[in-house]
Write an enzyme that holds these catalytic residues in place. Sequence first.
Site, mmCIF file in Angstrom:
data_model
loop_
_atom_site.group_PDB
_atom_site.id
_atom_site.type_symbol
_atom_site.label_atom_id
_atom_site.label_comp_id
_atom_site.label_asym_id
_atom_site.label_seq_id
_atom_site.Cartn_x
_atom_site.Cartn_y
_atom_site.Cartn_z
ATOM 1 N N TYR A 70 13.066 -5.815 34.721
ATOM 2 C CA TYR A 70 13.381 -7.092 35.366
ATOM 3 C C TYR A 70 14.740 -7.608 34.902
ATOM 4 O O TYR A 70 15.576 -8.013 35.713
ATOM 5 C CB TYR A 70 12.292 -8.114 35.057
ATOM 6 C CG TYR A 70 12.635 -9.504 35.533
ATOM 7 C CD1 TYR A 70 12.342 -9.898 36.835
ATOM 8 C CD2 TYR A 70 13.289 -10.408 34.696
ATOM 9 C CE1 TYR A 70 12.675 -11.163 37.285
ATOM 10 C CE2 TYR A 70 13.631 -11.676 35.137
ATOM 11 C CZ TYR A 70 13.320 -12.049 36.432
ATOM 12 O OH TYR A 70 13.670 -13.293 36.880
ATOM 13 N N GLN A 92 17.414 -21.151 27.243
ATOM 14 C CA GLN A 92 16.478 -20.050 27.062
ATOM 15 C C GLN A 92 16.190 -19.753 25.588
ATOM 16 O O GLN A 92 15.302 -18.962 25.285
ATOM 17 C CB GLN A 92 17.021 -18.802 27.768
ATOM 18 C CG GLN A 92 17.071 -18.967 29.288
ATOM 19 C CD GLN A 92 17.718 -17.774 29.977
ATOM 20 O OE1 GLN A 92 18.921 -17.588 29.918
ATOM 21 N NE2 GLN A 92 16.902 -16.966 30.623
ATOM 22 N N HIS A 109 9.191 -15.561 18.218
ATOM 23 C CA HIS A 109 8.773 -14.220 18.616
ATOM 24 C C HIS A 109 9.744 -13.162 18.094
ATOM 25 O O HIS A 109 9.325 -12.160 17.497
ATOM 26 C CB HIS A 109 8.685 -14.159 20.145
ATOM 27 C CG HIS A 109 8.294 -12.814 20.674
ATOM 28 N ND1 HIS A 109 7.024 -12.304 20.530
ATOM 29 C CD2 HIS A 109 8.998 -11.866 21.342
ATOM 30 C CE1 HIS A 109 6.960 -11.109 21.091
ATOM 31 N NE2 HIS A 109 8.144 -10.824 21.592
ATOM 32 N N LYS A 129 23.486 -19.665 27.379
ATOM 33 C CA LYS A 129 22.181 -19.890 27.997
ATOM 34 C C LYS A 129 21.265 -20.581 26.979
ATOM 35 O O LYS A 129 20.195 -20.081 26.614
ATOM 36 C CB LYS A 129 21.580 -18.555 28.444
ATOM 37 C CG LYS A 129 22.405 -17.795 29.463
ATOM 38 C CD LYS A 129 22.366 -18.451 30.825
ATOM 39 C CE LYS A 129 23.086 -17.618 31.871
ATOM 40 N NZ LYS A 129 23.022 -18.207 33.226
#
Length: 292
Positions: A182, A137, A145, A134
């Site tokens: 989520y 992302q 962060h 991925k």
Amino acid sequence: MSYIVEWYRDLMDNKRDPRTHEWFLVSSPGPILTIIATYIYFCVSAGPRYMKDKKPYELRNTLIIYNFIQVLLSFYLFYEGLMAGWLYEYNYICQPVDYSYKPSSMRMARGVYTYFICKLIELLDTVFFVLRKKDRQITFLHLYHHSLMPFCAWIGVKFVADGHPTLLGVINAFVHIIMYTYYMLSAFGPQMQKYLWWKKHLTTIQIVQFVIVFCHNFQMLFTSCNFPKILSFLLALNSGLFMYMFGTFYINNYLKPNVRRELKINGATNGADSVYGVINTFTKELDCNKSD
């Protein structure tokens, strides 16, 4: 150079929190900096090269379990932060660090240390992205962060495992309850997508988080609170940077696509109206010619 060495020794030996000095990974910045450097190297170089000729790992069950554990840890941190001080005793305007060994102070110190360990565990977020290919992302915002938060948490454990900045951890734990819930639901597969319409609101919640943390620390610069103003300034500065980066992410991913979509729709409508207008004019001219 000798001045820098003396400053470093004074910082490490005299400014440290005496309660946490001997805890695992806390005594020196070396281990945490090594972990962060290894993390960045794997995510940017070693991991992608390893996965280059391999199919993406599915990791469905691993992700469900991992995110569920993160939800439980976030619940624990949120609860401990409130019970150890912020729900009852702490002052939201000025809360100095209590370096004593009283039960509530030690409870908060253990909560700060647990928060630090959680920031290390969260590095797996990016590792899973790499293993699942991925790559889209793994943005600068994501790496920044996840690289910075463990070191900031280490500073908290090392020097101020209590007091004013711990509100950041309480708010962040609450946000992570929602965020990892989520992620856990999305790991179940495409059948859950219809229940995950609130994805973009996660970014909104994160931006609100940084606004609160910024204000909470920035106002400390104008008070006589017995807390290091340099730490308050750095926390406010970091929160401001995160506000900017997450705000830019929100605009680029949620606002601009909507604007382009509306422009496209309006453009198509205007085009249809123009064609209709030409046809209508041409029809009128034919009718006039017939009457003539």
